[in-house]
Design an enzyme around this catalytic site. Structure first.
Site, PDB file in Angstrom:
ATOM      1  CG  HIS A 478      76.705  98.514   1.603  1.00 46.05           C
ATOM      2  ND1 HIS A 478      75.975  98.893   0.498  1.00 46.05           N
ATOM      3  CD2 HIS A 478      76.067  99.074   2.651  1.00 46.05           C
ATOM      4  CE1 HIS A 478      74.968  99.649   0.862  1.00 46.05           C
ATOM      5  NE2 HIS A 478      74.992  99.768   2.175  1.00 46.05           N
ATOM      6  CG  ASP A 509      75.991  97.476  -2.632  1.00 44.07           C
ATOM      7  OD1 ASP A 509      75.828  98.659  -2.331  1.00 44.07           O
ATOM      8  OD2 ASP A 509      76.239  96.596  -1.789  1.00 44.07           O
ATOM      9  CB  SER A 587      71.867 100.216   2.806  1.00 43.86           C
ATOM     10  OG  SER A 587      72.498 101.430   2.527  1.00 43.86           O
TER      11      SER A 587
END
Length: 927
Positions: A478, A509, A587
């Site tokens: 992402h 992911d 992230s």
């Protein structure tokens, strides 16, 4: 971080909505529709608050005297941020900023007077420079008054608004900073209280936030003038030693959260309040005598630390982000406890002070030497590679009471041994593995699913990544989704290097990046991958979250290891739950164990009013699966699935009826037609084993030495094309069958392959396939309940099947009467059932009839004259500025995906619903 989506039912979807998708996406947007003006927002606290407001739905105008930096910040924060130059010492600039905001957005709901500067005047009143005093007052006090004045000017007619001012704990108690700085912050608090009564009569609230010291760039620049010989890390430690609330430090995000509360309707009855954010610093004093049982060495250490802290005296800047001057603490920082270094376990202390030892291995983790964990993890006993002896020693050894000091196999009677150097909490900033963590800068250009011929406005984001060897980096998928430009920057380097995305694993992911520049890799050491951690193992999350530009380190423990819902991929894979803070920007960053080994990738958090500090890490088992998949196929092919809906067999009567002899197995309720399992398994069969591993009646299998985990974990360890052996009971008979595993075929996809959605325009009628991004963009209310149920609970009957909808009608005289149609599924064209968007384009092109007859739900018809529709298409495209009447993929020749011998009745595809109850019941699960 991430909002989870699932094809589960009402109960599961309600649970998954609580996950946060902002990496780096928000559960509740508290400032939806609001407009805010923030002074001094180019960096520091102001920038952090601007990001927080935008993430909660507000449009923010950044007002700052730093022109270039302000423009860069607005660009970084995306389309909902804009910039205006503003020197708060000039009332005309403040007035212009307010007018700019109102003219741009039609309103001003929130005014945050955050701009301010430090004070470098002498500390003694006798030596006070009044000229310097006037300059500081002009910014810190007069600038605030100007902001209040002109905000009130536009808020009073609307009878609503919220005004915030940044003060400081130095304005609450004396002796923490120079008299000039403390005076200005005291004035801000006094001004706020003096105008509260007048503003309250007009429905306008006004409040202050008074933060504790924060090591922002301005703070570090100021204190460096007084301690030029000290490294920045030491200066930060000096500041943090003054914190009275142990285990936590004041950060820009804390001030941003306070500002969000005061600006939102959550504080609708709060006005005239000074919200102090200091961890209790201004609430009490302590004599700080050592405990009676502490040694003389501990006592001397406390005294030395107190003396060192008392020397901490200088000045800082609140301007554009900071809100505190360098304080002089007259209180020892250790309170009534010894410093953390005194609690390092004996074995580790000995190791760090003993004779030189062998250096760690310098092998790169690349294609040739990556330690694949997935194969080992398929064995269900001692998956983490620890021996039974180690497990015994682990269970006997007592855990340390202090966070971050627990070690595997350590404790009384268990000598601490390790081939690799251990990471001590006190020196983690010196650990070499931190240099393998890089910051990711990505520019995203997402498709516009409502107008599929164009893209949305680009926006920028930042995330984290880390080196794995062989010129490769790992990050979250992402973080680089719809990325048009990806750059990375190493720790301590000002140069950004262009990176290329080699593969994106949507379900897991994970994304694989490469950097061609040799300069980027010079001196780099890739990370080592570690075992799957155990519960309560210490974990350290490293990355570049919002709140600053330098690397950030947070620490916690492992709370759970289980199959977890992945927000970005709408899938369920093995995940590690931790209690360390994971914020937007973390992230893609690694999580380490105490041996300095990477045990996973940070990727999402759980947000709810009922819980806190729940973060999730992608374990190395999933990472290794992704990498091995890429090595095998030269691309990412995805995680496979069985494609069956299962029911638990906890009830004895149910097992007896199905003739299952023991407490095992799960019942097959439904099978996806596109799965290979549909050829060998029937509805009503009971699956009792998978590749020889027995499946329990709750749908679980053995995991590690003494745990159980969801059955689908075994499936996720397989690769696309692998063959699985299933043990099934059919009519009381035990059978062994084999099936080829492949990724699930979604009738309504969660992600569009290739980036841009397909579309077809016929006489102004815009047709496009239904997808989850389109549903999210259009909002579920506009899609319609019937179509939404199909999207959520229907199976694809064959690969390539799509639900094609009429998205909208571009008004023209050729389509008079149909202008109000939108988001309706088209079922047939001239009596032929539509299989997908490519099939519809083929039917339109090959039609020789006089009319084009489109059939929709409930027998609604749209009829167009074919020749008139064809001749009107070009003028419609020109009128609406559309480049082409169809997407480029529809220019390719159509190949029928379903053979002539296969039935194509309306009940054979596109309409195989699964009832809501089957997804809302805990006894049912997907494999």
């Amino acid at each position: 971080m991430l909002r989870l989506a699932s094809r589960g039912g009402l109960k599961s979807r309600a649970l998954l909505r609580n996950f946060n998708k902002y990496f780096s996406t928000h559960v509740e947007r508290k400032l939806e529709g609001k407009v805010a003006l923030i002074t001094g927002a180019a960096s520091g606290i102001g920038k952090e608050t601007a990001a927080k407001f935008i993430n909660n739905g507000a449009k923010v105008v950044i007002a700052d005297v730093q022109n270039q930096l302000g423009q860069e910040t607005a660009s970084e924060l995306g389309p909902n941020a804009s910039f205006v130059v503003c020197d708060v010492t000039k009332e005309s600039d403040v007035s212009n900023a307010v007018d700019f905001t109102v003219s741009s957005h039609g309103q001003l709901d929130i005014m945050y007077n955050n701009a301010g500067i430090a004070c470098r005047t002498p500390r003694t009143i006798a030596d006070l420079d009044l000229d310097a005093f006037d300059r500081v007052m002009a910014i810190n006090v007069r600038g605030v008054i100007a902001g209040i004045k002109h905000a009130a000017r536009v808020m009073i007619p609307r009878k609503t608004g919220s005004i915030l001012c940044t003060a400081s704990v130095t304005g609450v108690i004396g002796g923490l900073a120079q008299p000039t700085y403390s005076t200005t912050k005291s004035c801000v608090i006094g001004i706020m209280r003096s105008v509260t009564a007048e503003l309250s009569e007009h429905g306008i609230r006004i409040n202050c936030v008074s933060p504790f010291a924060i090591p922002t760039p301005f703070y570090m620049d100021e204190i460096k003038l007084h301690y030029p010989e000290l490294e920045p890390e030491v200066l930060v430690k000096m500041l943090r030693h003054t914190s009275e609330l142990k285990g936590a430090y004041c950060e820009p995000i804390d001030v941003a959260n306070a500002a969000l509360f005061l600006a939102s309707d959550d504080a609708k009855y709060v006005s005239g309040h000074n919200l102090v954010i200091d961890g209790g610093f201004t609430s009490y004093k302590s004599l700080n005598f050592p405990m009676p049982d502490q040694s003389i060495f501990t006592l001397l250490h406390c005294i030395n630390m107190a003396a060192a802290t008392c020397c901490f005296s200088a000045g800082t800047s609140t301007g554009n982000g900071n809100s505190f001057s360098f304080l002089t603490s007259h209180r020892p920082s250790t309170s009534l406890r010894p410093p953390p270094s005194l609690f390092i376990p004996k074995a580790i202390h000995q190791k760090s002070s003993s004779s030189p030892h062998h250096p760690p291995s310098q092998k790169a983790v690349g294609k040739q030497n990556f330690i694949w964990r997935s194969k080992d993890e398929r064995h269900l006993a001692n998956k983490d590679g620890r021996s039974s002896k180690n497990e015994t020693e682990r269970s006997k050894s007592p855990a340390f009471k202090f966070s971050g000091l627990q070690r595997k196999g350590s404790g009384k009677g268990a000598p601490f041994e390790s081939k690799e150097p251990q990471v001590e909490t006190g020196i983690i900033e010196d650990a070499t593995f931190l240099n393998a963590v890089v910051k990711v800068f990505c520019t995203h250009t997402a498709p516009d699913y409502s107008l599929p011929w164009q893209k949305q406005r680009q926006f920028a984001s930042t995330g984290s990544a880390f080196m794995i060897g062989d010129g490769k980096l790992l990050t979250n998928a992402h973080c680089v989704e719809h990325g048009t430009q990806v750059k990375v920057k190493r720790r301590g380097d000002d140069t950004k290097y262009v990176a290329k995305v080699l593969a994106r694993g949507v379900e897991c992911d994970i994304a694989l990046l490469s950097v061609e520049s040799k300069d980027f890799w010079r001196g780099a050491e890739p990370l080592r991958f570690g075992h799957l951690p155990h519960l309560q193992d210490a974990v350290t999350v490293v990355g570049y979250p919002l709140g600053g530009d330098t690397i950030s380190v947070t620490k916690g423990v492992v709370s759970r290891v289980e199959v977890t819902s992945y927000a970005h991929g709408s899938s369920e894979l093995l995940g590690i739950q931790i209690d360390a803070a994971i914020n937007p920007g973390n992230s893609g960053g690694p999580a380490f164990n105490d041996d300095g080994e990477c045990i996973g990738v940070a990727f999402q958090v759980y947000r709810s009013d009922d819980v806190e500090n729940i973060g999730y890490v992608i374990p190395t088992t999933v990472v290794s699966h992704f990498l091995e998949d890429y090595e095998r196929n030269g691309k990412y092919s995805g995680f496979p699935c069985l494609g069956v809906l299962l029911q638990k067999l906890e009830n004895p009567a149910l097992r007896a009826c199905l003739r299952v002899p023991s407490n095992e197995g799960v019942l097959v309720r439904k099978i996806e037609p596109t799965s290979d399992v549909s050829n060998v398994v029937k509805e009503g069969d009971v699956i009792v084993s998978f590749d020889g591993v027995r499946v329990g009646c709750e749908g679980t299998v053995p995991f590690r030495s003494s745990e159980r985990i969801a059955f689908r974990y075994l499936i996720s360890q397989k690769f696309t094309g692998d063959v699985a052996e299933l043990g099934i009971i059919r009519a009381g008979e035990l059978l062994k069958v084999q099936a080829v595993l492949k990724p699930r075929v979604h009738l309504v996809p969660y992600h569009i392959e290739g980036g841009q959605p397909s579309y077809l325009i016929v006489a102004g009628l815009v047709f496009t396939p239904l997808s989850e991004p389109l549903i999210e963009e259009e909002c579920e209310d506009t899609i319609g309940l019937k179509l939404l149920i199909k999207a959520r609970y229907s199976f694809a009957k064959f690969e390539g099947e799509q639900i094609v909808i009429l998205s909208q009608v571009l008004a023209n005289e050729v389509n008079i009467g149909y202008e109000d149609l939108s988001n309706e599924q088209v079922l047939k064209l001239n009596g032929t059932r539509i299989k997908n968007i490519h099939h519809l384009a083929h039917l339109v092109d090959s039609c020789k009839d006089k009319y084009l007859v489109f059939e929709f739900e409930d027998n609604f018809l749209v009829v167009l004259e074919r020749e008139a529709a064809s001749s009107a298409s070009s003028s419609i495209l020109i009128d609406y500025g559309i480049p082409a009447k169809r997407s480029s993929d529809l220019l390719e020749p159509y190949v029928d995906s379903i053979g002539p011998d296969e039935a194509t009745d309306q009940h054979e595809f596109g309409d195989s619903p699964v009832s809501n109850s089957e997804f809302g019941y805990d006894g049912l699960l997907w494999a």
